[in-house]
Design a protein around this motif. Structure first.
Motif, PDB file in Angstrom:
ATOM      1  N   GLY A  42      37.148  56.586  43.254  1.00 58.13           N
ATOM      2  CA  GLY A  42      36.886  57.719  44.131  1.00 58.13           C
ATOM      3  C   GLY A  42      35.940  57.422  45.276  1.00 58.13           C
ATOM      4  O   GLY A  42      35.576  58.342  46.029  1.00 58.13           O
ATOM      5  N   LYS A  43      35.547  56.167  45.429  1.00 56.44           N
ATOM      6  CA  LYS A  43      34.616  55.809  46.498  1.00 56.44           C
ATOM      7  C   LYS A  43      35.224  54.759  47.423  1.00 56.44           C
ATOM      8  O   LYS A  43      36.184  54.079  47.061  1.00 56.44           O
ATOM      9  CB  LYS A  43      33.308  55.281  45.914  1.00 56.44           C
ATOM     10  N   GLN A  44      34.648  54.644  48.605  1.00 61.21           N
ATOM     11  CA  GLN A  44      35.106  53.637  49.550  1.00 61.21           C
ATOM     12  C   GLN A  44      34.594  52.250  49.146  1.00 61.21           C
ATOM     13  O   GLN A  44      33.567  52.131  48.468  1.00 61.21           O
ATOM     14  CB  GLN A  44      34.607  53.971  50.960  1.00 61.21           C
ATOM     15  N   ARG A  45      35.333  51.244  49.572  1.00 59.99           N
ATOM     16  CA  ARG A  45      34.906  49.875  49.330  1.00 59.99           C
ATOM     17  C   ARG A  45      33.611  49.629  50.105  1.00 59.99           C
ATOM     18  O   ARG A  45      33.486  50.017  51.262  1.00 59.99           O
ATOM     19  CB  ARG A  45      35.991  48.897  49.779  1.00 59.99           C
ATOM     20  N   ASP A  89      26.668  50.212  39.035  1.00 60.79           N
ATOM     21  CA  ASP A  89      27.294  48.972  39.514  1.00 60.79           C
ATOM     22  C   ASP A  89      28.750  48.866  39.054  1.00 60.79           C
ATOM     23  O   ASP A  89      29.453  47.936  39.458  1.00 60.79           O
ATOM     24  CB  ASP A  89      26.519  47.753  39.013  1.00 60.79           C
ATOM     25  N   THR A  90      29.177  49.787  38.225  1.00 60.29           N
ATOM     26  CA  THR A  90      30.552  49.776  37.737  1.00 60.29           C
ATOM     27  C   THR A  90      31.530  49.913  38.897  1.00 60.29           C
ATOM     28  O   THR A  90      31.437  50.850  39.692  1.00 60.29           O
ATOM     29  CB  THR A  90      30.777  50.916  36.734  1.00 60.29           C
ATOM     30  N   ALA A  91      32.443  48.968  39.009  1.00 55.45           N
ATOM     31  CA  ALA A  91      33.393  48.948  40.122  1.00 55.45           C
ATOM     32  C   ALA A  91      34.331  47.752  39.951  1.00 55.45           C
ATOM     33  O   ALA A  91      34.107  46.899  39.084  1.00 55.45           O
ATOM     34  CB  ALA A  91      32.663  48.818  41.455  1.00 55.45           C
ATOM     35  N   VAL A  92      35.344  47.718  40.788  1.00 53.52           N
ATOM     36  CA  VAL A  92      36.140  46.505  40.937  1.00 53.52           C
ATOM     37  C   VAL A  92      35.499  45.689  42.050  1.00 53.52           C
ATOM     38  O   VAL A  92      35.245  46.207  43.142  1.00 53.52           O
ATOM     39  CB  VAL A  92      37.610  46.820  41.280  1.00 53.52           C
ATOM     40  N   TYR A  93      35.233  44.424  41.758  1.00 49.57           N
ATOM     41  CA  TYR A  93      34.578  43.545  42.713  1.00 49.57           C
ATOM     42  C   TYR A  93      35.603  42.596  43.340  1.00 49.57           C
ATOM     43  O   TYR A  93      36.401  41.979  42.623  1.00 49.57           O
ATOM     44  CB  TYR A  93      33.472  42.746  42.019  1.00 49.57           C
ATOM     45  N   TYR A  94      35.551  42.498  44.664  1.00 54.34           N
ATOM     46  CA  TYR A  94      36.503  41.699  45.428  1.00 54.34           C
ATOM     47  C   TYR A  94      35.787  40.619  46.223  1.00 54.34           C
ATOM     48  O   TYR A  94      34.713  40.844  46.785  1.00 54.34           O
ATOM     49  CB  TYR A  94      37.272  42.571  46.413  1.00 54.34           C
ATOM     50  N   CYS A  95      36.425  39.489  46.303  1.00 51.32           N
ATOM     51  CA  CYS A  95      35.945  38.387  47.130  1.00 51.32           C
ATOM     52  C   CYS A  95      36.756  38.365  48.435  1.00 51.32           C
ATOM     53  O   CYS A  95      37.983  38.563  48.407  1.00 51.32           O
ATOM     54  CB  CYS A  95      36.134  37.071  46.361  1.00 51.32           C
ATOM     55  N   ASN A  96      36.076  38.135  49.541  1.00 51.86           N
ATOM     56  CA  ASN A  96      36.695  38.129  50.866  1.00 51.86           C
ATOM     57  C   ASN A  96      36.234  36.893  51.631  1.00 51.86           C
ATOM     58  O   ASN A  96      35.037  36.587  51.631  1.00 51.86           O
ATOM     59  CB  ASN A  96      36.304  39.413  51.591  1.00 51.86           C
ATOM     60  N   GLY A 110      40.580  41.083  42.745  1.00 57.71           N
ATOM     61  CA  GLY A 110      39.523  41.903  42.181  1.00 57.71           C
ATOM     62  C   GLY A 110      39.296  41.645  40.705  1.00 57.71           C
ATOM     63  O   GLY A 110      40.199  41.215  39.982  1.00 57.71           O
ATOM     64  N   THR A 111      38.081  41.910  40.273  1.00 61.09           N
ATOM     65  CA  THR A 111      37.729  41.813  38.858  1.00 61.09           C
ATOM     66  C   THR A 111      36.878  43.026  38.485  1.00 61.09           C
ATOM     67  O   THR A 111      35.980  43.419  39.235  1.00 61.09           O
ATOM     68  CB  THR A 111      37.001  40.494  38.548  1.00 61.09           C
ATOM     69  N   GLN A 112      37.199  43.624  37.361  1.00 62.43           N
ATOM     70  CA  GLN A 112      36.533  44.865  36.950  1.00 62.43           C
ATOM     71  C   GLN A 112      35.191  44.560  36.283  1.00 62.43           C
ATOM     72  O   GLN A 112      35.106  43.717  35.380  1.00 62.43           O
ATOM     73  CB  GLN A 112      37.418  45.633  35.966  1.00 62.43           C
ATOM     74  N   VAL A 113      34.178  45.274  36.723  1.00 55.67           N
ATOM     75  CA  VAL A 113      32.858  45.228  36.084  1.00 55.67           C
ATOM     76  C   VAL A 113      32.538  46.639  35.604  1.00 55.67           C
ATOM     77  O   VAL A 113      32.579  47.590  36.393  1.00 55.67           O
ATOM     78  CB  VAL A 113      31.776  44.739  37.067  1.00 55.67           C
ATOM     79  N   THR A 114      32.241  46.764  34.322  1.00 58.52           N
ATOM     80  CA  THR A 114      31.888  48.050  33.742  1.00 58.52           C
ATOM     81  C   THR A 114      30.538  47.915  33.053  1.00 58.52           C
ATOM     82  O   THR A 114      30.362  47.051  32.193  1.00 58.52           O
ATOM     83  CB  THR A 114      32.941  48.514  32.735  1.00 58.52           C
ATOM     84  N   VAL A 115      29.604  48.758  33.458  1.00 57.07           N
ATOM     85  CA  VAL A 115      28.263  48.734  32.885  1.00 57.07           C
ATOM     86  C   VAL A 115      28.057  50.023  32.104  1.00 57.07           C
ATOM     87  O   VAL A 115      28.118  51.126  32.666  1.00 57.07           O
ATOM     88  CB  VAL A 115      27.191  48.593  33.976  1.00 57.07           C
TER      89      VAL A 115
END
Length: 117
Positions: A42-45, A89-96, A110-115
């Motif tokens: 629900g949030k912007q990158r 910090d929970t989000a999908v993290y992307y490398c660019n 992307g890789t999912q991080v869940t805290v």
């Protein structure tokens, strides 16, 4: 063909640590900028950490002092060390990865991080 593959995400308790990796299929020295972004539901990158050629590293205020971006040119891999993780910090993290001269722009899946709290 340029490919970026992130790994290292997972479920961690609040206060814990994770190290994300971004393996690049070509020499990372060919890129000017390597950036980690994240996107929560629900949030912007948003930009998390950046390694900008000729400038250095920069971080979002929300992660300063907790996250560290680094490169291993020999392994063509970029890392994001994340310490003192928080539920936000929970989000999908992307490398660019970007090349300025021809404006090429590459993304990983992307890789999912869940805290958990």
């Amino acid at each position: 063909q340029v490919q970026l593959v992130e790994s290292g995400g997972g479920l961690v308790q609040s206060g814990g640590s994770l190290r994300l990796s971004c393996a690049v299929s070509v020499s990372i020295g060919s890129f000017n900028d390597i950036i980690w972004y994240r996107q929560a539901p629900g949030k912007q990158r948003e930009l998390v950490a950046a390694d900008i050629s000729g400038v250095g590293t920069d971080y979002a205020d929300s992660v300063k002092g907790r996250f560290t971006i680094s490169r291993d040119n020999a392994k063509n891999t970029v890392y994001l060390q994340m310490n003192s993780l928080k539920p936000e910090d929970t989000a999908v993290y992307y490398c660019n990865a970007r090349r300025r001269w021809n404006k090429e722009d590459y993304w990983g899946q992307g890789t999912q991080v869940t805290v958990s709290s």
